[in-house]
Every structure is written in structure tokens, then in C-alpha cells.
Design an enzyme around this catalytic site. Structure first.
Site, PDB file in Angstrom:
ATOM      1  N   ASN A  84      18.815 -15.271   5.039  1.00 16.96           N
ATOM      2  CA  ASN A  84      18.555 -13.830   5.090  1.00 16.96           C
ATOM      3  C   ASN A  84      18.412 -13.195   3.708  1.00 16.96           C
ATOM      4  O   ASN A  84      17.758 -12.169   3.567  1.00 16.96           O
ATOM      5  CB  ASN A  84      19.713 -13.168   5.854  1.00 16.96           C
ATOM      6  CG  ASN A  84      19.782 -11.684   5.606  1.00 16.96           C
ATOM      7  OD1 ASN A  84      19.018 -10.911   6.181  1.00 16.96           O
ATOM      8  ND2 ASN A  84      20.692 -11.256   4.726  1.00 16.96           N
ATOM      9  N   MET A 144       0.937  -2.913   0.269  1.00 14.99           N
ATOM     10  CA  MET A 144       0.689  -2.411  -1.089  1.00 14.99           C
ATOM     11  C   MET A 144       1.972  -2.472  -1.908  1.00 14.99           C
ATOM     12  O   MET A 144       3.025  -2.058  -1.425  1.00 14.99           O
ATOM     13  CB  MET A 144       0.254  -0.935  -1.045  1.00 14.99           C
ATOM     14  CG  MET A 144      -1.055  -0.719  -0.365  1.00 14.99           C
ATOM     15  SD  MET A 144      -1.313   1.042  -0.022  1.00 14.99           S
ATOM     16  CE  MET A 144      -1.544   1.644  -1.679  1.00 14.99           C
ATOM     17  N   TYR A 149       6.512 -10.152  -2.620  1.00 12.19           N
ATOM     18  CA  TYR A 149       7.370 -10.174  -1.428  1.00 12.19           C
ATOM     19  C   TYR A 149       6.587 -10.663  -0.201  1.00 12.19           C
ATOM     20  O   TYR A 149       7.070 -11.503   0.569  1.00 12.19           O
ATOM     21  CB  TYR A 149       7.881  -8.748  -1.204  1.00 12.19           C
ATOM     22  CG  TYR A 149       8.907  -8.565  -0.115  1.00 12.19           C
ATOM     23  CD1 TYR A 149      10.270  -8.652  -0.397  1.00 12.19           C
ATOM     24  CD2 TYR A 149       8.531  -8.239   1.183  1.00 12.19           C
ATOM     25  CE1 TYR A 149      11.229  -8.437   0.590  1.00 12.19           C
ATOM     26  CE2 TYR A 149       9.473  -8.030   2.177  1.00 12.19           C
ATOM     27  CZ  TYR A 149      10.820  -8.128   1.878  1.00 12.19           C
ATOM     28  OH  TYR A 149      11.758  -7.917   2.862  1.00 12.19           O
TER      29      TYR A 149
HETATM   30  N1  CAA Z   1       2.342   2.623   2.661  1.00 12.37           N
HETATM   31  C1  CAA Z   1       1.427   3.600   2.475  1.00 12.37           C
HETATM   32  N2  CAA Z   1       1.065   4.063   1.282  1.00 12.37           N
HETATM   33  C2  CAA Z   1       1.647   3.517   0.197  1.00 12.37           C
HETATM   34  C3  CAA Z   1       2.603   2.494   0.302  1.00 12.37           C
HETATM   35  C4  CAA Z   1       2.956   2.055   1.589  1.00 12.37           C
HETATM   36  N3  CAA Z   1       3.883   1.122   1.791  1.00 12.37           N
HETATM   37  N4  CAA Z   1       3.013   2.150  -0.934  1.00 12.37           N
HETATM   38  C5  CAA Z   1       2.325   2.928  -1.796  1.00 12.37           C
HETATM   39  N5  CAA Z   1       1.521   3.778  -1.105  1.00 12.37           N
HETATM   40  C6  CAA Z   1       0.634   4.800  -1.647  1.00 12.37           C
HETATM   41  C7  CAA Z   1       1.408   5.961  -2.268  1.00 12.37           C
HETATM   42  O1  CAA Z   1       1.824   6.901  -1.279  1.00 12.37           O
HETATM   43  C8  CAA Z   1       0.385   6.531  -3.198  1.00 12.37           C
HETATM   44  O2  CAA Z   1      -0.548   7.261  -2.425  1.00 12.37           O
HETATM   45  P1  CAA Z   1      -1.251   8.597  -3.008  1.00 12.37           P
HETATM   46  O3  CAA Z   1      -2.039   8.105  -4.212  1.00 12.37           O
HETATM   47  O4  CAA Z   1      -2.064   9.073  -1.851  1.00 12.37           O
HETATM   48  O5  CAA Z   1      -0.119   9.489  -3.366  1.00 12.37           O
HETATM   49  C9  CAA Z   1      -0.358   5.282  -3.726  1.00 12.37           C
HETATM   50  O6  CAA Z   1      -0.080   4.245  -2.746  1.00 12.37           O
HETATM   51  C10 CAA Z   1       0.139   4.798  -5.073  1.00 12.37           C
HETATM   52  O7  CAA Z   1       1.558   4.724  -5.000  1.00 12.37           O
HETATM   53  P2  CAA Z   1       2.494   5.270  -6.155  1.00 12.37           P
HETATM   54  O8  CAA Z   1       1.992   6.595  -6.698  1.00 12.37           O
HETATM   55  O9  CAA Z   1       3.907   5.232  -5.642  1.00 12.37           O
HETATM   56  O10 CAA Z   1       2.233   4.150  -7.285  1.00 12.37           O
HETATM   57  P3  CAA Z   1       3.267   3.500  -8.255  1.00 12.37           P
HETATM   58  O11 CAA Z   1       2.506   2.496  -9.071  1.00 12.37           O
HETATM   59  O12 CAA Z   1       4.069   4.549  -8.942  1.00 12.37           O
HETATM   60  O13 CAA Z   1       4.299   2.723  -7.276  1.00 12.37           O
HETATM   61  C11 CAA Z   1       4.915   1.206  -5.554  1.00 12.37           C
HETATM   62  C12 CAA Z   1       3.782   1.756  -6.416  1.00 12.37           C
HETATM   63  C13 CAA Z   1       5.995   0.583  -6.437  1.00 12.37           C
HETATM   64  C14 CAA Z   1       4.298   0.145  -4.681  1.00 12.37           C
HETATM   65  C15 CAA Z   1       5.572   2.338  -4.733  1.00 12.37           C
HETATM   66  O14 CAA Z   1       4.584   3.098  -4.089  1.00 12.37           O
HETATM   67  C16 CAA Z   1       6.444   1.763  -3.657  1.00 12.37           C
HETATM   68  O15 CAA Z   1       7.603   1.422  -3.910  1.00 12.37           O
HETATM   69  N6  CAA Z   1       5.903   1.647  -2.415  1.00 12.37           N
HETATM   70  C17 CAA Z   1       6.638   1.083  -1.288  1.00 12.37           C
HETATM   71  C18 CAA Z   1       6.267  -0.350  -1.105  1.00 12.37           C
HETATM   72  C19 CAA Z   1       6.966  -0.822   0.135  1.00 12.37           C
HETATM   73  O16 CAA Z   1       6.581  -0.528   1.257  1.00 12.37           O
HETATM   74  N7  CAA Z   1       8.038  -1.612  -0.038  1.00 12.37           N
HETATM   75  C20 CAA Z   1       8.812  -2.057   1.070  1.00 12.37           C
HETATM   76  C21 CAA Z   1      10.239  -2.174   0.626  1.00 12.37           C
HETATM   77  S1  CAA Z   1      11.339  -2.441   2.019  1.00 12.37           S
HETATM   78  C22 CAA Z   1      11.091  -4.045   2.389  1.00 12.37           C
HETATM   79  O17 CAA Z   1      10.411  -4.787   1.722  1.00 12.37           O
HETATM   80  C23 CAA Z   1      11.779  -4.542   3.626  1.00 12.37           C
HETATM   81  C24 CAA Z   1      10.806  -5.104   4.566  1.00 12.37           C
HETATM   82  O18 CAA Z   1      10.754  -6.309   4.734  1.00 12.37           O
HETATM   83  C25 CAA Z   1       9.969  -4.205   5.359  1.00 12.37           C
END
Ligand code: CAA
Length: 243
Positions: A84, A144, A149
Site C-alpha cells: 500500500n 496531469m 505516479y
Molecule cells: N484535474 C483537472 N485539472 C487539473 C488537474 C487535475 N487533476 N491538475 C491540474 N489541472 C489544471 C489546473 O486546474 C490548471 O488549470 P487552469 O490553467 O485552467 O487553471 C492547469 O491544470 C495547470 O495547473 P497548475 O496551475 O496547478 O500548474 P502547476 O504547474 O502550478 O501545478 C500540478 C501542476 C502540480 C500538477 C498541480 O496542478 C496539482 O497538484 N494537480 C493535482 C494533480 C493530482 O490530481 N494529483 C493527485 C494526487 S492524489 C493521488 O495521487 C491519490 C490517487 O491515487 C488518486
């Protein structure tokens, strides 16, 4: 009387892993919960759940061999392994560093080999075993900011299918669970505006709960699930439905 089954849950002191440790304990297992570094959370989990806790880096083969030997010396042979432990180092590829790539590949994917390799011979000798690997919705559909991961979590599914085939005749089942977005510290680290966007795309209309995943793990660990092997159980509130 038969001895209680022994389960090792990596990352078993926080988040989804803690819920899995608790569920297996309730189901009568002796549980060892692995953790990487948060001693405070580990000691709290040990007290609260009555589990053994064992520290080590799942990305390191030697640490896994040592941790497994410690657990087997204390509790007996491991019947159930729940892989996990996982981390995120989210960044778009054009900003991702080699360190962010490597850390996630080691902790989320190499770990599955490091742990499974150290229990599989014993399980084969004893003619029983359960390996449950926690993948992710993002290994199934891509995400994205998660090339590292998603690659690791997709790799977990390929590993699961192969090891299921290799061990099916030995009473060992190997399955994956692909959780969606679950209410844990890992998910709360996602920027709020991004998380709101994600939750709005979940048909069930909410994050999942760690115990919902844990209940499925308990079923896959049980004797009742002997005909299920090599499968990936998708648990994501309807957010993604692979065919
Ligand atoms: N879904 C939809 N849109 C997303 C997205 C997602 N998961 N991740 C990023 N975006 C979008 C943002 O909303 C943003 O859109 P706008 O330009 O319309 O505002 C665009 O992509 C660019 O994003 P950032 O401005 O945040 O860009 P950044 O370079 O500063 O950061 C990032 C990028 C680090 C990927 C940040 O957006 C982020 O942390 N996103 C989440 C990624 C994610 O989903 N991680 C999951 C973690 S939980 C997990 O992993 C457990 C599991 O198994 C499900």
C-alpha cells in the site's frame, strides 16, 4: 487451534493503509504495519490498533528483507501482504526533476518487487498466500501532473497480473485495487481549486473513505476470494470505468 493469519501492510500507519491495518486486525489477523519515518503516527497506530510497527524504506530491497525477517520472527510467517505504501511528487513533465521521477518509481513500484520477492518463497512453500497491491485510478487513466505516479501505478497492475499467473497453482492470489480520490492527507495536498474540479467529476459526488478500500482488502485477503486472482478492482465512485 490454527494460528492467526499474519498480515504485513506497507504504509500501514496512516491514510488508507491505517484503515487496512485496522480492518485486518478486527478480522482477527496479527498485523505488522510498515512505515517510512513518521514515528509519532506509527506509535499512535501501534497503541490504537494493537499492531506491530516496523520502520524502513520500501524502495530499498535490503530494508524490506530486514523488516520482513523482523515481522516473521515476532509474529510468524506472512500470509497476507498488502503493498500500500505510496507517495506523490506531482509536477507537469516539463517541470519534473529526475529526483521526483525516481522517488516515486522506487517507493510506489520497486517496492512491490522488494516486498513480494521476500515473501513469495514462503507462501509457495506453505501453499497459501494473498498479495494485494494498491494501484490507483490514475494508473488506469493517466493524470496531469502525475507522469511518475501514473507510470508506477500502471506498472503495479502489470506486476499483479504476472505474479498472479506464476503463483495460481500454489494457493496464492494476487490482486490490485485501484482507488479513486480518497479522503486522506495525500489527496488534501492537492490544491483546493484543482481538487474541487476533480470532485465535481465523481458521479457519487464525494471523496471515498479509507475504510471503503479497507473492506475490499479484507475480502481479497480472506479464504472466500480464492477464485479471484490477477484482477484489478476499480473503486472510484464512478469517476472512471475501464472496460
Ligand atoms: N484535474 C483537472 N485539472 C487539473 C488537474 C487535475 N487533476 N491538475 C491540474 N489541472 C489544471 C489546473 O486546474 C490548471 O488549470 P487552469 O490553467 O485552467 O487553471 C492547469 O491544470 C495547470 O495547473 P497548475 O496551475 O496547478 O500548474 P502547476 O504547474 O502550478 O501545478 C500540478 C501542476 C502540480 C500538477 C498541480 O496542478 C496539482 O497538484 N494537480 C493535482 C494533480 C493530482 O490530481 N494529483 C493527485 C494526487 S492524489 C493521488 O495521487 C491519490 C490517487 O491515487 C488518486
Amino acid at each position: 487451534m490454527a494460528r492467526a493469519r499474519v498480515a504485513f501492510v506497507t504504509g500501514g500507519t496512516r491514510g488508507i493503509g491505517k484503515a487496512i491495518s485496522a480492518r485486518l486486525r478486527t478480522a482477527g489477523y496479527q498485523v505488522a504495519a510498515g512505515y517510512a519515518g513518521n514515528d509519532v503516527a506509527a506509535n499512535a497506530a501501534a497503541d490504537e490498533l494493537g499492531v506491530m510497527v516496523v520502520k524502513g524504506n520500501v524502495g530499498n530491497f535490503g530494508d524490506c528483507a530486514r523488516a520482513i525477517a523482523e515481522v516473521e520472527a515476532a509474529l510468524g510467517p506472512i500470509d497476507t501482504l498488502v503493498n500500500n505504501a505510496g507517495i506523490t511528487r506531482d509536477a507537469m513533465l516539463h517541470k519534473m526533476t529526475p529526483e521526483q521521477w525516481n522517488e516515486v518509481i522506487y517507493v510506489n513500484l520497486a517496492s512491490i518487487f522488494n516486498m513480494s520477492r521476500n515473501v513469495i518463497e514462503g507462501m509457495r512453500d506453505r501453499g497459501f498466500g494473498r498479495i494485494i497491491n494498491i494501484s490507483s485510478i490514475n494508473g488506469q487513466k493517466g493524470q496531469m501532473g502525475q507522469a511518475n505516479y501514473a507510470a508506477a501505478k500502471a506498472g503495479v497492475i502489470g506486476f499483479t497480473k504476472s505474479i498472479a499467473m506464476e503463483n495460481a497453482k500454489k494457493g496464492i492470489t494476487v490482486n490490485a485495487i485501484a482507488p479513486g480520490y480518497i479522503d486522506t492527507e495525500m489527496v488534501s495536498a492537492v490544491p483546493k481549486d484543482v481538487l474541487d474540479k476533480i470532485v465535481s467529476g465523481i458521479p457519487v459526488g464525494r471523496l471515498g473513505m479509507a475504510d471503503e478500500i479497507a473492506r475490499a482488502v479484507a475480502f481479497l485477503a480472506s479464504e472466500d476470494s480464492g477464485f479471484i486472482t490477477g484482477s484489478t478492482l476499480t473503486m472510484n465512485g464512478g469517476q472512471y470505468m475501464p472496460s
